[in-house]
Design a protein around this motif. Structure first.
Motif, mmCIF file in Angstrom:
data_model
loop_
_atom_site.group_PDB
_atom_site.id
_atom_site.type_symbol
_atom_site.label_atom_id
_atom_site.label_comp_id
_atom_site.label_asym_id
_atom_site.label_seq_id
_atom_site.Cartn_x
_atom_site.Cartn_y
_atom_site.Cartn_z
ATOM 1 N N ARG A 40 92.236 -6.617 105.139
ATOM 2 C CA ARG A 40 92.070 -7.903 104.908
ATOM 3 C C ARG A 40 93.134 -8.419 103.844
ATOM 4 N NH1 ARG A 40 86.908 -11.695 105.235
ATOM 5 N NH2 ARG A 40 87.967 -13.463 104.663
ATOM 6 N N ARG B 74 94.695 -10.307 100.741
ATOM 7 C CA ARG B 74 94.120 -10.569 99.447
ATOM 8 C C ARG B 74 95.202 -11.281 98.331
ATOM 9 N NH1 ARG B 74 89.118 -9.286 97.282
ATOM 10 N NH2 ARG B 74 87.788 -8.291 98.974
ATOM 11 N N ARG C 257 91.473 -12.975 95.679
ATOM 12 C CA ARG C 257 90.725 -13.627 96.353
ATOM 13 C C ARG C 257 90.935 -13.210 97.942
ATOM 14 N NH1 ARG C 257 87.930 -18.587 96.549
ATOM 15 N NH2 ARG C 257 88.234 -19.869 98.590
ATOM 16 N N ARG D 204 89.691 -14.793 100.736
ATOM 17 C CA ARG D 204 89.529 -16.230 101.739
ATOM 18 C C ARG D 204 90.713 -17.400 101.514
ATOM 19 N NH1 ARG D 204 83.058 -17.265 102.142
ATOM 20 N NH2 ARG D 204 82.673 -15.296 103.060
ATOM 21 N N TYR E 234 93.673 -17.419 102.274
ATOM 22 C CA TYR E 234 95.080 -16.792 101.980
ATOM 23 C C TYR E 234 96.300 -17.425 102.794
ATOM 24 C CZ TYR E 234 98.513 -12.776 101.763
ATOM 25 O OH TYR E 234 99.538 -12.153 101.556
ATOM 26 N N CYS F 36 96.514 -16.779 97.577
ATOM 27 C CA CYS F 36 95.347 -17.737 98.053
ATOM 28 C C CYS F 36 95.835 -19.656 97.647
ATOM 29 C CB CYS F 36 94.193 -17.468 97.158
ATOM 30 S SG CYS F 36 94.110 -17.799 95.501
#
Length: 61
Positions: A21, A23, A29, A31, A33, A40
């Protein structure tokens, strides 16, 4: 403490590649991105408003 543990856990290589994922390196964070800028949306907005990202200007019309 919990956030720190999650950040450390996310840095490990996942067992399966699909689980990786993106980050934000500044706040962690997972989400919202932005690949192009590598952060982010919240950090991007903050840095852009202070003029720390070259070539990015706040839109106004």
């Amino acid at each position: 403490m919990t956030r720190k543990a999650l950040l450390e856990k996310s840095k490990r290589e996942p067992k399966f590649r699909v689980r990786a994922r993106n980050r934000c390196p500044l706040c962690g964070r997972p989400r919202a991105y932005l690949r192009k800028f590598g952060m982010c949306r919240l950090c991007f907005r903050e840095k852009a408003s202070f003029g720390k990202i070259p070539g990015v200007r706040k839109a106004s019309w």
